[in-house]
Design an enzyme around this catalytic site. Structure first.
Site, PDB file in Angstrom:
ATOM      1  N   CYS A   2      82.723  16.069  53.151  1.00 34.84           N
ATOM      2  CA  CYS A   2      82.263  15.778  51.855  1.00 34.84           C
ATOM      3  C   CYS A   2      80.800  16.439  51.905  1.00 34.84           C
ATOM      4  O   CYS A   2      80.241  16.904  52.746  1.00 34.84           O
ATOM      5  CB  CYS A   2      82.467  14.485  51.367  1.00 34.84           C
ATOM      6  SG  CYS A   2      81.465  13.387  52.762  1.00 34.84           S
ATOM      7  N   ARG A  27      82.024  21.705  49.193  1.00 41.17           N
ATOM      8  CA  ARG A  27      82.322  21.125  50.502  1.00 41.17           C
ATOM      9  C   ARG A  27      83.228  19.918  50.212  1.00 41.17           C
ATOM     10  O   ARG A  27      83.621  19.376  51.187  1.00 41.17           O
ATOM     11  CB  ARG A  27      81.073  20.291  50.761  1.00 41.17           C
ATOM     12  CG  ARG A  27      79.774  21.298  51.214  1.00 41.17           C
ATOM     13  CD  ARG A  27      80.101  21.919  52.391  1.00 41.17           C
ATOM     14  NE  ARG A  27      80.174  21.179  53.609  1.00 41.17           N
ATOM     15  CZ  ARG A  27      79.085  20.749  54.315  1.00 41.17           C
ATOM     16  NH1 ARG A  27      77.744  21.331  54.173  1.00 41.17           N
ATOM     17  NH2 ARG A  27      79.067  20.096  55.471  1.00 41.17           N
ATOM     18  N   TRP A  73      85.921  14.883  49.931  1.00 38.07           N
ATOM     19  CA  TRP A  73      87.305  15.570  50.214  1.00 38.07           C
ATOM     20  C   TRP A  73      88.043  14.332  51.014  1.00 38.07           C
ATOM     21  O   TRP A  73      87.630  13.990  52.008  1.00 38.07           O
ATOM     22  CB  TRP A  73      87.028  16.771  50.972  1.00 38.07           C
ATOM     23  CG  TRP A  73      88.360  17.640  51.338  1.00 38.07           C
ATOM     24  CD1 TRP A  73      88.837  18.535  50.656  1.00 38.07           C
ATOM     25  CD2 TRP A  73      88.994  17.296  52.398  1.00 38.07           C
ATOM     26  NE1 TRP A  73      89.962  18.982  51.247  1.00 38.07           N
ATOM     27  CE2 TRP A  73      90.042  18.393  52.516  1.00 38.07           C
ATOM     28  CE3 TRP A  73      89.073  16.669  53.568  1.00 38.07           C
ATOM     29  CZ2 TRP A  73      91.209  18.405  53.512  1.00 38.07           C
ATOM     30  CZ3 TRP A  73      89.895  16.553  54.632  1.00 38.07           C
ATOM     31  CH2 TRP A  73      90.846  17.573  54.703  1.00 38.07           C
ATOM     32  N   ASN A  99      79.887  10.917  55.573  1.00 35.00           N
ATOM     33  CA  ASN A  99      80.654  12.125  55.725  1.00 35.00           C
ATOM     34  C   ASN A  99      81.353  12.012  57.317  1.00 35.00           C
ATOM     35  O   ASN A  99      80.404  11.670  58.238  1.00 35.00           O
ATOM     36  CB  ASN A  99      79.858  13.383  55.744  1.00 35.00           C
ATOM     37  CG  ASN A  99      80.626  14.650  56.050  1.00 35.00           C
ATOM     38  OD1 ASN A  99      81.732  14.606  56.056  1.00 35.00           O
ATOM     39  ND2 ASN A  99      79.889  15.847  56.267  1.00 35.00           N
ATOM     40  N   GLY A 100      82.255  12.113  57.540  1.00 36.44           N
ATOM     41  CA  GLY A 100      83.008  11.924  58.674  1.00 36.44           C
ATOM     42  C   GLY A 100      84.349  10.967  58.719  1.00 36.44           C
ATOM     43  O   GLY A 100      84.814  10.312  57.804  1.00 36.44           O
ATOM     44  N   GLU A 473      94.946  37.629  58.595  1.00 39.80           N
ATOM     45  CA  GLU A 473      93.880  37.449  57.625  1.00 39.80           C
ATOM     46  C   GLU A 473      94.247  37.293  55.990  1.00 39.80           C
ATOM     47  O   GLU A 473      94.192  36.410  55.058  1.00 39.80           O
ATOM     48  CB  GLU A 473      92.743  37.880  57.685  1.00 39.80           C
ATOM     49  CG  GLU A 473      91.460  37.432  56.691  1.00 39.80           C
ATOM     50  CD  GLU A 473      90.836  36.115  56.759  1.00 39.80           C
ATOM     51  OE1 GLU A 473      90.075  35.663  55.850  1.00 39.80           O
ATOM     52  OE2 GLU A 473      91.421  35.435  57.558  1.00 39.80           O
ATOM     53  N   LYS A 477      94.477  34.100  53.154  1.00 43.02           N
ATOM     54  CA  LYS A 477      93.817  34.349  51.872  1.00 43.02           C
ATOM     55  C   LYS A 477      94.887  33.894  50.909  1.00 43.02           C
ATOM     56  O   LYS A 477      94.367  33.272  49.741  1.00 43.02           O
ATOM     57  CB  LYS A 477      93.189  35.755  51.569  1.00 43.02           C
ATOM     58  CG  LYS A 477      91.838  35.976  52.674  1.00 43.02           C
ATOM     59  CD  LYS A 477      90.744  35.308  52.184  1.00 43.02           C
ATOM     60  CE  LYS A 477      89.924  35.225  53.154  1.00 43.02           C
ATOM     61  NZ  LYS A 477      90.038  34.353  54.416  1.00 43.02           N
ATOM     62  N   GLU A 480      95.972  30.179  50.675  1.00 34.91           N
ATOM     63  CA  GLU A 480      95.006  29.199  50.568  1.00 34.91           C
ATOM     64  C   GLU A 480      94.475  29.338  48.901  1.00 34.91           C
ATOM     65  O   GLU A 480      94.128  28.380  48.422  1.00 34.91           O
ATOM     66  CB  GLU A 480      93.856  29.168  51.513  1.00 34.91           C
ATOM     67  CG  GLU A 480      92.941  30.618  51.531  1.00 34.91           C
ATOM     68  CD  GLU A 480      92.154  30.401  52.558  1.00 34.91           C
ATOM     69  OE1 GLU A 480      91.936  29.564  53.487  1.00 34.91           O
ATOM     70  OE2 GLU A 480      91.295  31.358  52.576  1.00 34.91           O
ATOM     71  N   HIS A 496     112.923  40.147  64.556  1.00 33.55           N
ATOM     72  CA  HIS A 496     113.414  39.025  65.669  1.00 33.55           C
ATOM     73  C   HIS A 496     113.659  37.780  64.968  1.00 33.55           C
ATOM     74  O   HIS A 496     113.201  36.699  65.652  1.00 33.55           O
ATOM     75  CB  HIS A 496     112.524  39.044  66.662  1.00 33.55           C
ATOM     76  CG  HIS A 496     112.588  40.256  67.588  1.00 33.55           C
ATOM     77  ND1 HIS A 496     113.762  40.568  68.124  1.00 33.55           N
ATOM     78  CD2 HIS A 496     111.437  41.341  67.719  1.00 33.55           C
ATOM     79  CE1 HIS A 496     113.528  41.460  68.956  1.00 33.55           C
ATOM     80  NE2 HIS A 496     112.343  42.117  68.677  1.00 33.55           N
ATOM     81  N   LYS A 593      85.205  23.434  52.308  1.00 29.86           N
ATOM     82  CA  LYS A 593      84.394  24.742  52.990  1.00 29.86           C
ATOM     83  C   LYS A 593      84.328  24.716  54.515  1.00 29.86           C
ATOM     84  O   LYS A 593      84.273  25.392  55.201  1.00 29.86           O
ATOM     85  CB  LYS A 593      83.208  25.059  52.039  1.00 29.86           C
ATOM     86  CG  LYS A 593      82.293  26.366  52.595  1.00 29.86           C
ATOM     87  CD  LYS A 593      83.286  27.535  52.449  1.00 29.86           C
ATOM     88  CE  LYS A 593      82.652  28.793  52.716  1.00 29.86           C
ATOM     89  NZ  LYS A 593      83.336  29.941  52.478  1.00 29.86           N
TER      90      LYS A 593
END
Length: 598
Positions: A2, A27, A73, A99-100, A473, A477, A480, A496, A593
């Site tokens: 957060c 965030r 979050w 936060n945590g 990558e 992208k 997400e 395969h 983020k």
């Protein structure tokens, strides 16, 4: 995970807190809230949803000159008004943002007893009650005593109506800093929240507890102030429709900045002042191990490939989240490289600490000066990419690849890379901004191609060699930011197993550098087309018939830098697919983020 913001000073706190939360929304953004200390005590206002929802419902009279705010979050409990921060104790005197993750929250709930009524599902509310139950009227003493009972990671800010002149801040594993103003002080988990108000900050370390008043702060150990390197203007998207779009287009300038002062033309090498390795140290290296998560890991895969190619040192990249749990063997002749654009990624920080605990040599590659990983690592490379607001990493990914190219060049010139090859790499790096700018001109073509992906439920990204790195990558992208399922494979692995899923509704993006594996990649396209699969080719070949539904031709560069340029259309492809699907481009669901929890 957060964002935290706090204010104590002569100005009304609520507008400053709401503004800070807007800047921290990348965030965490499933709920938000503020608490202020006014004449009637602690007042809390919080809402599920975005910061805009909070601001729209904020009472007109919400006075107070001390306050804390939070954008969330979710980790414990689904997004809701009740689970939003701040949380208060049973008396309503104490308010807390956190936060945590408190790992022993279940045990602590039992400790509170049956008389304590919990209004949320969060671990944070437990801590608020614990602080309120301590047998002391001194807020910092109550916070310290409560934290002695806590196991886990946290950054917290606490206010109390019994001591309305202060905010108490503590940290263990979560980022938090203090901003120094003129007769006012700020608290934030990220400098972007307070950059409009001050450029002087103090970073707290794990184990620190600070008492913050309008005119001062106190900690157990003296803490020096440092100047912020980001400016307020960098947090605005300007004329761009989204921050992601802006940050994709900033990449030529970002690369120029990342290269500035780091090229040594005389000796055809790179000069990385933050890497404290003598030529003797470099010659003694037998391995390079790169640690990162998400896009940082994929940049690390590019770095490992480039280091092996230029320096001829065995190199590999591994998820930092798994590294420390397998009891890794730490070798004295291995260089460990920790990659984190925020410098706060919890899993990567834990890997750094594991390496250091066992005596290994670790350097950091980060974008945030003063961040925890930057301070934990004795040496490293700053990306100088500037603030990246969009949750999806674009310019920081490219800047990280450039940092690895510079590191590979520096290591290589000490070892087996001759001056002619060194000069060739330098020329490629010098022309990279121009190559990126030219590739960005493909945007109208990419926008048209995005129609293929916007109508799909799933997509494959494949490539060989350097193309596979870009494909990984690219798939990250797309999924997400657009929520279209995407998987990346080496092109040789498609047959395969994954080829069973290819049909006329499943497009494949084939990343094809113009290299010695071109014909092999062309065979992969034939296999896909034989199953009626649509094919989008991204290549730096000037011509060549590949039998694809669409071809995106990027600007040419040297082979070592090809994945960097090939990645730009993939960023744009994800962006335009997401826009076509009406997604929230800068704040995709379920993501944040900076991942500061395990």
């Amino acid at each position: 995970m957060c964002g935290i913001v706090g204010y104590v000073g002569p100005a009304p706190a609520a507008p400053i807190l709401v503004e800070g939360l807007h800047r921290l929304e990348y965030r965490g953004y499933d709920s938000a809230g503020i608490a202020v200390l006014g004449t009637s005590g602690v007042r809390v206002h919080k809402r599920q949803g975005r910061v805009g929802d909070l601001a729209a419902t904020l009472p007109k009279r919400f006075a107070g000159r001390v306050g804390i705010g939070h954008t969330r979050w979710a980790t414990h409990g689904e997004p809701s008004d009740a689970n939003a921060h701040p949380h208060v104790d049973a008396t309503g005197r104490i308010a807390l943002v956190h936060n945590g993750i408190i790992e022993n929250a279940t045990e602590l709930r039992t400790r509170l007893g049956a008389d304590v009524v919990l209004r949320s599902e969060t671990d944070t509310e437990v801590l608020a009650h614990l602080i309120g139950m301590q047998p002391t009227d001194v807020l910092e003493d109550a916070v310290r005593a409560a934290l002695d009972l806590v196991e886990g990671a946290y950054a917290i800010a606490v206010v109390s109506s019994s001591q309305p002149d202060r905010i108490v801040v503590a940290r263990n594993g979560g980022p938090v800093l203090l901003g120094i103003g003129d007769g006012e002080m700020f608290v934030a988990s990220d400098a972007s929240a307070i950059v409009r108000h001050t450029d002087q900050v103090v970073h707290l370390d794990d184990g620190d507890l600070a008492v913050v008043r309008a005119d001062s702060f106190t900690t157990a150990n003296p803490k020096p102030a440092v100047r912020l390197e980001i400016g307020a203007a960098t947090a605005d998207r300007g004329a761009h429709p989204h921050f992601m779009h802006k940050e994709i287009h900033e990449q030529p300038a970002v690369v120029e900045r990342a290269l500035r002062g780091r090229i040594d033309h005389r000796f055809a090498t790179a000069h990385l002042g933050g890497i404290d390795l003598s030529p003797r140290d470099v010659l003694a290296l037998r391995r390079v191990k790169i640690l990162g998560c998400g896009s940082a890991l994929y940049a690390g895969l590019y770095g490992a490939r480039t280091i092996e190619r230029l320096a001829r040192i065995p190199a590999d990249a591994e998820p930092a989240s798994e590294f420390r749990y397998r009891n890794p063997i730490i070798e004295p002749d291995t260089l460990y490289v920790a990659v984190s654009q925020s410098g706060e990624t919890f899993d990567t920080l834990a890997a750094v600490q594991e390496v250091q605990r066992k005596g290994g040599t670790v350097v950091g590659i980060v974008n945030t000066p003063g961040s925890t990983i930057a301070r934990e690592c004795p040496s490293g490379i700053y990306l100088h990419a500037g603030l990246e607001v969009s949750v999806t990493s674009t310019k920081t990914f490219t800047a990280t690849c450039v940092a690895f190219a510079l590191l590979a060049l520096q290591l290589g010139r000490v070892r087996d890379l001759g001056p002619m090859d060194g000069a060739r790499v330098i020329d490629g790096l010098a022309s990279l901004p121009e190559s990126l700018a030219a590739t960005l001109q493909l945007e109208p073509e990419v926008n048209a191609v995005a129609e293929l992906l916007a109508g799909a439920q799933s997509a494959f990204f494949v490539g060989r060699g350097a193309g596979h790195v870009a494909a990984l990558e690219g798939a990250q992208k797309l999924k997400e930011v657009s929520y279209v399922h995407a998987e990346a494979y080496p092109a040789s692995e498609l047959k395969h197993g994954p080829l069973a899923l290819v049909d006329e509704h499943t497009p494949s993006v084939v990343v094809m550098p113009d290299d010695e594996l071109w014909d092999k990649s062309a065979s992969t396209i034939a296999e896909i087309r034989a199953r009626r699969g649509p094919v989008i080719v991204v290549t730096d070949a000037a011509d060549g018939r590949v039998g694809a539904d669409a071809v995106l031709r990027v600007a040419r560069t040297i082979p070592e830098l090809a994945p960097v340029v090939l990645g730009v259309p993939l960023q744009l492809l994800a962006y335009h697919t997401a826009v076509r699907l009406g997604r929230d481009v800068d704040q995709p669901r379920n993501l944040a983020k900076s991942v500061t929890v395990e």
